[in-house]
Design a protein around this motif. Structure first.
Motif, short mmCIF file in Angstrom:
data_model
loop_
_atom_site.label_atom_id
_atom_site.label_comp_id
_atom_site.label_asym_id
_atom_site.label_seq_id
_atom_site.Cartn_x
_atom_site.Cartn_y
_atom_site.Cartn_z
N MET A 297 0.83 -1.20 0.00
CA MET A 297 0.00 0.00 0.00
C MET A 297 0.86 1.26 0.00
SD MET A 297 -2.94 -1.18 2.71
CE MET A 297 -3.71 0.44 2.77
N ASN A 298 1.93 1.26 0.80
CA ASN A 298 2.80 2.44 0.89
C ASN A 298 3.53 2.73 -0.41
OD1 ASN A 298 2.05 2.85 3.54
ND2 ASN A 298 3.86 1.87 4.41
N THR A 299 3.97 1.67 -1.08
CA THR A 299 4.78 1.85 -2.29
C THR A 299 3.98 1.67 -3.58
OG1 THR A 299 5.41 -0.50 -2.24
CG2 THR A 299 6.88 1.07 -1.13
N LYS A 300 2.70 1.26 -3.42
CA LYS A 300 1.81 1.05 -4.58
C LYS A 300 2.40 0.04 -5.57
CE LYS A 300 -0.37 5.62 -4.35
NZ LYS A 300 0.20 5.96 -3.04
N GLN A 301 2.80 -1.11 -5.02
CA GLN A 301 3.31 -2.18 -5.88
C GLN A 301 2.58 -3.48 -5.59
OE1 GLN A 301 7.33 -3.76 -4.94
NE2 GLN A 301 7.38 -2.30 -3.26
N ASN A 302 2.62 -4.39 -6.52
CA ASN A 302 1.94 -5.68 -6.40
C ASN A 302 2.56 -6.50 -5.25
OD1 ASN A 302 1.13 -8.43 -6.82
ND2 ASN A 302 0.57 -7.88 -8.91
N PRO A 303 1.73 -6.98 -4.30
CA PRO A 303 2.29 -7.75 -3.17
C PRO A 303 2.99 -9.03 -3.60
CG PRO A 303 -0.12 -7.87 -3.20
CD PRO A 303 0.29 -6.81 -4.18
N TYR A 304 2.56 -9.59 -4.73
CA TYR A 304 3.22 -10.82 -5.21
C TYR A 304 4.65 -10.54 -5.66
CZ TYR A 304 -1.26 -13.24 -5.01
OH TYR A 304 -2.42 -13.81 -4.58
N HIS A 305 4.90 -9.34 -6.16
CA HIS A 305 6.27 -8.96 -6.53
C HIS A 305 7.15 -8.89 -5.29
CE1 HIS A 305 4.79 -6.87 -10.48
NE2 HIS A 305 4.78 -8.19 -10.55
N ILE A 306 6.58 -8.37 -4.20
CA ILE A 306 7.32 -8.29 -2.93
C ILE A 306 7.65 -9.70 -2.44
CG2 ILE A 306 7.21 -7.54 -0.52
CD1 ILE A 306 5.30 -5.31 -1.43
N THR A 307 6.68 -10.59 -2.55
CA THR A 307 6.87 -11.98 -2.11
C THR A 307 7.99 -12.65 -2.90
OG1 THR A 307 4.56 -12.22 -1.43
CG2 THR A 307 5.77 -14.25 -1.91
N LEU A 308 7.95 -12.54 -4.21
CA LEU A 308 8.96 -13.18 -5.06
C LEU A 308 10.35 -12.59 -4.82
CD1 LEU A 308 6.97 -13.43 -8.43
CD2 LEU A 308 7.67 -15.33 -6.95
N ARG A 309 10.40 -11.27 -4.62
CA ARG A 309 11.67 -10.58 -4.42
C ARG A 309 12.34 -11.01 -3.10
NH1 ARG A 309 9.76 -5.46 -4.73
NH2 ARG A 309 9.80 -5.51 -7.00
N ASN A 310 11.53 -11.26 -2.10
CA ASN A 310 12.08 -11.58 -0.78
C ASN A 310 12.14 -13.07 -0.45
OD1 ASN A 310 12.74 -9.00 0.27
ND2 ASN A 310 10.59 -8.58 0.70
N MET A 311 11.65 -13.90 -1.37
CA MET A 311 11.65 -15.34 -1.09
C MET A 311 13.06 -15.90 -0.84
SD MET A 311 9.89 -17.99 -0.46
CE MET A 311 8.23 -17.59 -1.01
N PRO A 312 14.09 -15.52 -1.64
CA PRO A 312 15.44 -16.03 -1.35
C PRO A 312 15.90 -15.64 0.06
CG PRO A 312 15.37 -15.06 -3.53
CD PRO A 312 14.07 -14.70 -2.87
#
Length: 456
Positions: free
Chosen positions: A424-439
């Motif tokens: 919500m703060n950055t206005k980005q897709n939450p799934y992108h956040i999930t994939l980016r931080n999975m490693p």
């Protein structure tokens, strides 16, 4: 009418949880039943303000719990007694805002956040600085640190490309937040694990600190390499901002000393009065915060900020009230049926291979977080399932994995509070956040599992 109820829930919640806490010492059977009766309207009122995700979770736990309750052929008049076992967690969450408020009243958060507002010419250096800032603040003000750090970074990186900005903020803030909470006595996952495993907080502390420092250090190296080649253009307003290292260092040392004293008091009182860790922390937070405010002469601002924050947070507890009360009913009903043994079978089957058991716990957290199940709900089930395994596997090892596995999901839980807030703060897709931080989540959980394995 609904609005009136929502604005005054803090009165009802506080009254019920106050009665429950008093009865921990009084141990009156009639009062225990009264608290259980009052838990029913607590549950119903909370449905009104809870989000759809928590409504679904609550409905599932209540439905399955009801089926098991009927299967166990338990009398209906005992239902209220099956709703109160998680109230210590709700009481803990109710007093927690007062500790956050003293940090804000003393302006520790503003001073430390200046680390990110000062002139930085290199994006890789900003990564370490913003991560350190979030880490420090999260240790004391929990979720508020995430919002504060992201707000400052959004302002400072206003000239950066959105793709770079989104990647940077979702990495540095979420990862530092998740790692910082590993050793915090005010983190509910830590408190639950300490009580569930029966291992003292002081036994966990050095290993949690080791894990926390290792993971954050690796992430700093990782982050510097990732963003080293990307040029950074800070906002014009911040280019000439001077950084007073002495003042910031003083604030950080002040906070560390306060937290150390707080931990010593909690452990001392818990041992002296034979209290569980959650109750000991709950009882210490309020008087400790008030005395701290008096000593630093921030009494008035502390009361002003504290009252508003406490009232707002307590009124907003519907999600956790619904989750915890439904979980209590589910867990207590499950214990009365043979189904618990069925769930335990996969874990007991791996008892001769402790590493497999520890990895299984980590994977369960990740999978459940992907479908929106809160880690507290997952750990509540795991606590019941894993209890017989303490005879085969060191409870400290299991506890390490329970804590690190749960907190790792803060960076990847697509429907979780932290990822949703960042989205919500950055206005980005939450799934992108999930994939980016999975490693990172796998790294965090992996190091926690390795330390747990070495402690066997």
């Amino acid at each position: 009418m609904t609005r009136f109820i929502h604005q005054n829930l803090y009165i009802f919640y506080t009254a019920v949880l106050g009665l429950f806490t008093a009865n921990v010492f009084i141990e009156n059977a009639a009062l225990e039943y009264v608290v259980g009766i009052l838990a029913i309207p607590m549950l119903l009122f909370s449905v009104l303000g809870a989000t759809n995700l928590f409504r679904i979770l609550g409905a599932v736990f209540i439905l399955i719990g009801t089926v098991m309750y009927i299967y166990a052929d338990l009398p209906y008049y005992q239902i209220p007694l099956y709703l109160t076992s998680t109230m210590p967690l709700l009481t803990f969450l109710t007093v927690l805002p007062w500790m956050n408020s003293i940090v804000r009243a003393a302006r520790f958060d503003r001073r430390i956040n200046e680390l990110m507002k000062a002139n930085v010419t290199d994006l890789s250096k900003l990564y370490v600085r913003s991560s350190f800032t979030t880490y420090t603040l999260a240790s004391f003000i929990n979720l508020s640190a995430l919002s504060l750090s992201q707000e400052v970074l959004l302002e400072n990186m206003s000239k950066m490309k959105k793709k770079v900005k989104d990647s940077f903020i979702s990495r540095t803030t979420l990862r530092a937040f998740a790692v910082a909470l590993a050793w915090s006595p005010m983190e509910i996952i830590v408190a639950i694990t300490v009580d569930a495993t029966g291992v003292s907080y002081l036994s966990y502390l050095p290993w949690l600190l080791l894990c926390s420092v290792l993971v954050i250090s690796i992430d700093w190296i990782w982050g510097k390499r990732t963003f080293n080649s990307i040029s950074y253009t800070p906002s014009i307003e911040r280019t000439n901002h001077k950084l007073d290292i002495r003042k910031i260092a003083f604030k950080i040392v002040h906070l560390l000393i306060a937290l150390t004293i707080f931990m010593i008091i909690v452990v001392t009182i818990g041992n002296h009065f034979q209290l569980n860790f959650i109750l000991a922390v709950t009882l210490v937070i309020l008087p400790f915060s008030f005395v701290w405010a008096l000593l630093i002469r921030r009494w008035r601002s502390f009361l002003s900020i504290g009252w508003k924050t406490w009232k707002m947070r307590t009124n907003g507890l519907q999600n956790f009230v619904l989750l915890f009360l439904s979980l209590a009913f589910f867990s207590n009903s499950l214990n009365e049926t043979p189904f618990l043994q069925v769930i335990q079978e996969p874990f007991l089957a791996t008892s001769e291979y402790p590493l497999v058991t520890l990895i299984l716990i980590q994977m369960m957290y990740l999978v459940m977080s992907m479908i929106g199940v809160h880690p507290i709900a997952t750990i509540a089930v795991l606590m019941e399932v894993l209890q017989p395994m303490y005879a085969f596997i060191n409870p400290l090892s299991i506890g390490m994995v329970l804590i690190t596995g749960a907190l790792a999901t803060a960076t990847v839980g697509t429907y979780g509070v932290t990822v949703t807030m960042t989205s919500m703060n950055t206005k980005q897709n939450p799934y992108h956040i999930t994939l980016r931080n999975m490693p990172f989540a796998l790294l965090y959980g992996g190091i926690g599992t390795l330390i747990g394995y070495l402690l066997l």
